[in-house]
Scaffold this active site. Structure first.
Site, PDB file in Angstrom:
ATOM      1  CE  LYS A 226     -24.201  78.557 -38.630  1.00  0.00           C
ATOM      2  NZ  LYS A 226     -23.063  78.254 -39.369  1.00  0.00           N
ATOM      3  NE  ARG A 258     -26.816  73.520 -43.944  1.00  0.00           N
ATOM      4  CZ  ARG A 258     -27.389  73.546 -42.852  1.00  0.00           C
ATOM      5  NH1 ARG A 258     -27.247  74.759 -42.120  1.00  0.00           N
ATOM      6  NH2 ARG A 258     -28.163  72.534 -42.183  1.00  0.00           N
TER       7      ARG A 258
END
Length: 280
Positions: A226, A258
């Site tokens: 991210k 994830r």
């Protein structure tokens, strides 16, 4: 049912010490991490089997990019991308298969072709028929918070209190999903890191992850690669930054990660499990 248990279409996942690792397979031309690499169904099949061999506990297949600014695509295009992969995976994949979609036709077709989980970034808000499809197949379901659709979610996101608002949101939609026929034990919750959150919002959610225990459902986190982690740690040591964030999240209750890099995540998950056994 144990606190760390998740009822899927044909099985129940149960786990104790270490977090589960959900490996990501994007069959899209424009995903932020691996867009275009697995558009060919044979390449996607090979990578799916590679992720399983590397130790992934779950495979998450996506046919639509949900990166910030991405425009939505039609259900027909999404199905054209994922169905050839799903059909090649039948009888080949031993771990549960998740489909990353918010569209009812895509979810229903994927569940018919062997998927066991619907990973829904919309919390059932963008297609009123989605929950009916999930309930019909008694599938596992990921209930995630996103401030808005990907095309606009990063347009000046604002919260008065990001943690309490997202805990309340997930609690409200858990109740609504159950009212619409989804079994509570089939649902896990995801606070939606990066989906309509600033750097400060994401860090606050990480700090406050224990607040999500009130939901009494396993917590999934999508921290892998991210942008807010890149801003903090830089691009060079991103693998280390990722796994440090995963370890922090695990210590505060995150049960499923994830990820894009399964081997690194699995090493960190095993370490988190060892720490938990020692603490117990």
């Amino acid at each position: 049912m144990p606190a760390h248990a998740w009822k899927l279409k044909t099985r129940t996942l149960e786990w104790q010490e270490r977090p589960l690792v959900m490996g990501v397979l994007n069959v899209t031309p424009d995903s932020f991490s691996d867009g275009g690499r697995y558009l060919d169904p044979e390449a996607a099949l090979d990578h799916a089997l590679e992720l399983e061999a590397e130790g992934a506990d779950i495979l998450d297949l996506g046919g639509e990019s949900t990166r910030p600014g991405a425009a939505s695509i039609s259900a027909e295009l999404e199905l054209a991308r994922i169905l050839p992969v799903l059909r090649r995976l039948q009888g080949r994949l031993k771990i549960p298969l998740s489909v990353d979609t918010w569209k009812a036709p895509v979810a229903a077709a994927a569940l018919e072709e062997g998927a066991e989980i619907v990973n829904d970034i919309s919390a059932g808000r963008w297609d009123p028929l989605l929950w009916a499809a999930v309930a019909q197949y008694r599938a596992g379901y990921v209930l995630m918070h996103a401030l808005d659709q990907p095309a606009t979610m990063q347009d000046a996101p604002h919260y008065a209190d990001v943690t309490s608002e997202i805990v309340d949101f997930l609690g409200k939609f858990l109740a609504r999903a159950e009212e619409n026929g989804l079994a509570l034990e089939s649902i896990v919750c995801d606070p939606g890191f990066g989906f309509g959150k600033t750097l400060c919002h994401n860090l606050t959610l990480l700090r406050d992850l224990e607040a999500f225990r009130v939901l009494r459902r396993p917590l999934l986190v999508g921290l892998s690669r991210k942008s807010f982690l890149k801003l903090i740690g830089g691009l060079g040591p991103l693998e280390i930054t990722n796994e440090l964030a995963h370890m922090w999240a695990a210590a505060r209750g995150a049960a499923i990660w994830r990820v894009h890099d399964v081997p690194a995540a699995l090493r960190a998950a095993r370490l988190a499990g060892a720490f938990r056994r020692g603490a117990d």
